[in-house]
Design a protein around this motif. Structure first.
Motif, PDB file in Angstrom:
ATOM      1  N   PHE A  35       0.821  -1.205   0.000  1.00 49.38           N
ATOM      2  CA  PHE A  35       0.000   0.000   0.000  1.00 49.38           C
ATOM      3  C   PHE A  35       0.859   1.260   0.000  1.00 49.38           C
ATOM      4  O   PHE A  35       0.588   2.199  -0.735  1.00 49.38           O
ATOM      5  N   VAL A  36       1.898   1.262   0.806  1.00 47.16           N
ATOM      6  CA  VAL A  36       2.748   2.447   0.907  1.00 47.16           C
ATOM      7  C   VAL A  36       3.415   2.749  -0.442  1.00 47.16           C
ATOM      8  O   VAL A  36       3.428   3.890  -0.904  1.00 47.16           O
ATOM      9  N   THR A  37       3.938   1.717  -1.079  1.00 49.53           N
ATOM     10  CA  THR A  37       4.590   1.914  -2.375  1.00 49.53           C
ATOM     11  C   THR A  37       3.591   2.352  -3.440  1.00 49.53           C
ATOM     12  O   THR A  37       3.882   3.236  -4.250  1.00 49.53           O
ATOM     13  N   THR A  38       2.407   1.773  -3.433  1.00 44.02           N
ATOM     14  CA  THR A  38       1.371   2.155  -4.391  1.00 44.02           C
ATOM     15  C   THR A  38       0.972   3.611  -4.194  1.00 44.02           C
ATOM     16  O   THR A  38       0.840   4.366  -5.173  1.00 44.02           O
ATOM     17  N   LEU A  39       0.785   4.023  -2.942  1.00 45.55           N
ATOM     18  CA  LEU A  39       0.458   5.417  -2.637  1.00 45.55           C
ATOM     19  C   LEU A  39       1.580   6.342  -3.097  1.00 45.55           C
ATOM     20  O   LEU A  39       1.327   7.400  -3.683  1.00 45.55           O
ATOM     21  N   MET A  40       2.810   5.925  -2.877  1.00 45.42           N
ATOM     22  CA  MET A  40       3.956   6.747  -3.270  1.00 45.42           C
ATOM     23  C   MET A  40       4.028   6.893  -4.792  1.00 45.42           C
ATOM     24  O   MET A  40       4.191   8.003  -5.307  1.00 45.42           O
ATOM     25  N   ILE A  41       3.906   5.776  -5.514  1.00 46.33           N
ATOM     26  CA  ILE A  41       4.075   5.792  -6.972  1.00 46.33           C
ATOM     27  C   ILE A  41       2.910   6.477  -7.679  1.00 46.33           C
ATOM     28  O   ILE A  41       3.108   7.220  -8.637  1.00 46.33           O
ATOM     29  N   ASN A  42       1.695   6.228  -7.215  1.00 44.46           N
ATOM     30  CA  ASN A  42       0.518   6.705  -7.938  1.00 44.46           C
ATOM     31  C   ASN A  42      -0.027   8.051  -7.485  1.00 44.46           C
ATOM     32  O   ASN A  42      -0.776   8.681  -8.234  1.00 44.46           O
ATOM     33  N   VAL A  43       0.318   8.495  -6.265  1.00 38.11           N
ATOM     34  CA  VAL A  43      -0.256   9.745  -5.760  1.00 38.11           C
ATOM     35  C   VAL A  43       0.825  10.730  -5.306  1.00 38.11           C
ATOM     36  O   VAL A  43       0.962  11.810  -5.862  1.00 38.11           O
ATOM     37  N   ALA A  44       1.580  10.352  -4.293  1.00 42.24           N
ATOM     38  CA  ALA A  44       2.495  11.299  -3.656  1.00 42.24           C
ATOM     39  C   ALA A  44       3.601  11.785  -4.594  1.00 42.24           C
ATOM     40  O   ALA A  44       3.838  12.994  -4.702  1.00 42.24           O
ATOM     41  N   THR A  45       4.285  10.880  -5.261  1.00 46.70           N
ATOM     42  CA  THR A  45       5.391  11.283  -6.125  1.00 46.70           C
ATOM     43  C   THR A  45       4.909  12.098  -7.330  1.00 46.70           C
ATOM     44  O   THR A  45       5.513  13.140  -7.631  1.00 46.70           O
ATOM     45  N   PRO A  46       3.847  11.685  -8.030  1.00 39.70           N
ATOM     46  CA  PRO A  46       3.363  12.563  -9.114  1.00 39.70           C
ATOM     47  C   PRO A  46       2.958  13.956  -8.609  1.00 39.70           C
ATOM     48  O   PRO A  46       3.235  14.951  -9.280  1.00 39.70           O
ATOM     49  N   CYS A  47       2.351  14.023  -7.430  1.00 42.18           N
ATOM     50  CA  CYS A  47       1.982  15.330  -6.876  1.00 42.18           C
ATOM     51  C   CYS A  47       3.215  16.146  -6.520  1.00 42.18           C
ATOM     52  O   CYS A  47       3.251  17.360  -6.753  1.00 42.18           O
ATOM     53  N   LEU A  48       4.237  15.506  -5.959  1.00 39.64           N
ATOM     54  CA  LEU A  48       5.478  16.211  -5.634  1.00 39.64           C
ATOM     55  C   LEU A  48       6.118  16.771  -6.900  1.00 39.64           C
ATOM     56  O   LEU A  48       6.514  17.947  -6.950  1.00 39.64           O
ATOM     57  N   VAL A  49       6.224  15.948  -7.923  1.00 41.95           N
ATOM     58  CA  VAL A  49       6.833  16.387  -9.180  1.00 41.95           C
ATOM     59  C   VAL A  49       6.001  17.499  -9.809  1.00 41.95           C
ATOM     60  O   VAL A  49       6.533  18.537 -10.212  1.00 41.95           O
ATOM     61  N   PHE A  50       4.699  17.310  -9.875  1.00 43.19           N
ATOM     62  CA  PHE A  50       3.802  18.300 -10.474  1.00 43.19           C
ATOM     63  C   PHE A  50       3.892  19.638  -9.749  1.00 43.19           C
ATOM     64  O   PHE A  50       4.118  20.682 -10.364  1.00 43.19           O
ATOM     65  N   ALA A  51       3.708  19.605  -8.418  1.00 41.54           N
ATOM     66  CA  ALA A  51       3.717  20.844  -7.635  1.00 41.54           C
ATOM     67  C   ALA A  51       5.076  21.533  -7.699  1.00 41.54           C
ATOM     68  O   ALA A  51       5.151  22.761  -7.818  1.00 41.54           O
ATOM     69  N   THR A  52       6.144  20.755  -7.649  1.00 42.57           N
ATOM     70  CA  THR A  52       7.481  21.348  -7.683  1.00 42.57           C
ATOM     71  C   THR A  52       7.781  21.939  -9.053  1.00 42.57           C
ATOM     72  O   THR A  52       8.319  23.051  -9.146  1.00 42.57           O
ATOM     73  N   LEU A  53       7.446  21.230 -10.124  1.00 43.08           N
ATOM     74  CA  LEU A  53       7.697  21.764 -11.463  1.00 43.08           C
ATOM     75  C   LEU A  53       6.889  23.031 -11.722  1.00 43.08           C
ATOM     76  O   LEU A  53       7.345  23.926 -12.435  1.00 43.08           O
ATOM     77  N   LEU A  54       5.698  23.130 -11.130  1.00 48.25           N
ATOM     78  CA  LEU A  54       4.889  24.336 -11.324  1.00 48.25           C
ATOM     79  C   LEU A  54       5.444  25.532 -10.562  1.00 48.25           C
ATOM     80  O   LEU A  54       5.335  26.665 -11.016  1.00 48.25           O
ATOM     81  N   ARG A  55       6.014  25.287  -9.397  1.00 43.63           N
ATOM     82  CA  ARG A  55       6.491  26.427  -8.618  1.00 43.63           C
ATOM     83  C   ARG A  55       7.985  26.706  -8.796  1.00 43.63           C
ATOM     84  O   ARG A  55       8.503  27.641  -8.208  1.00 43.63           O
TER      85      ARG A  55
END
Length: 185
Positions: free
Chosen positions: A1-21
């Motif tokens: 579950f932790v890896t799935t949450l990281m790969i599918n939600v947290a990491t894409p959000c981190l990359v998206f939010a960071t690239l935008l700002r």
């Protein structure tokens, strides 16, 4: 579950939010992207040559040798050592290599490119959308920016947990080969 949450939600959000700002100079970002691609090309060439010379199967070992663990280890290290700017540059480095990892990695392992698998990879969508929004100078609504930032902020702790779980489950077979490949990596 932790890896799935990281790969599918947290990491894409981190990359998206960071690239935008990100507010780095174009030359700085170009340097990081170029360095990322150079690392990928160089490690691919060396790994390919070593695997061919040793007779080990490319499909099995090449992806593990050419794609670094720049997420679980690299991003937390850059955040703790260099702060937010270091994390921002690490996210750019990670994004370039992660897109390659999620496109070329499965293609190498399977012996063919699976476009449907690529289309289901959230990180690729996050990078593409962030780059498109940056190019068009589109601002994300505040509530969406706050949400993706909050979800992205949990990526580093989740990466550390995921790394710990992976290390705890690690079973080494063929210790000599494992040490040799680890040293090469």
């Amino acid at each position: 579950f932790v890896t799935t949450l990281m790969i599918n939600v947290a990491t894409p959000c981190l990359v998206f939010a960071t690239l935008l700002r990100l507010r780095f100079a174009v030359a700085e970002l170009t340097l990081v992207v170029t360095a990322s691609l150079a690392c990928l090309v160089l490690t691919t060439a060396v790994a390919f040559a070593v695997l061919r010379a040793s007779g080990l199967p490319l499909r099995v070992y090449l992806p593990a040798l050419i794609f670094p663990n720049s997420g679980n280890m690299g991003m937390p290290l850059c955040l703790f050592a260099f702060g937010d700017k270091g994390l921002g540059l690490a996210v750019v480095f990670f994004a370039v290599l992660a897109v390659a990892q999620f496109t070329l990695g499965p293609a190498i392992a399977a012996g063919r490119l699976d476009l449907r698998q690529m289309a289901r990879t959230p990180l690729i969508h996050a990078v593409a959308l962030a780059l498109l929004m940056q190019a068009l100078d589109i601002d994300l609504p505040r509530w969406a920016a706050n949400t993706t930032t909050l979800l992205g902020d949990c990526a580093v702790p989740i990466m550390l947990l995921s790394l710990g779980v992976a290390l705890a489950r690690l079973r080494v077979a063929g210790l000599g080969r494992a040490l040799a490949i680890s040293a090469l990596r």
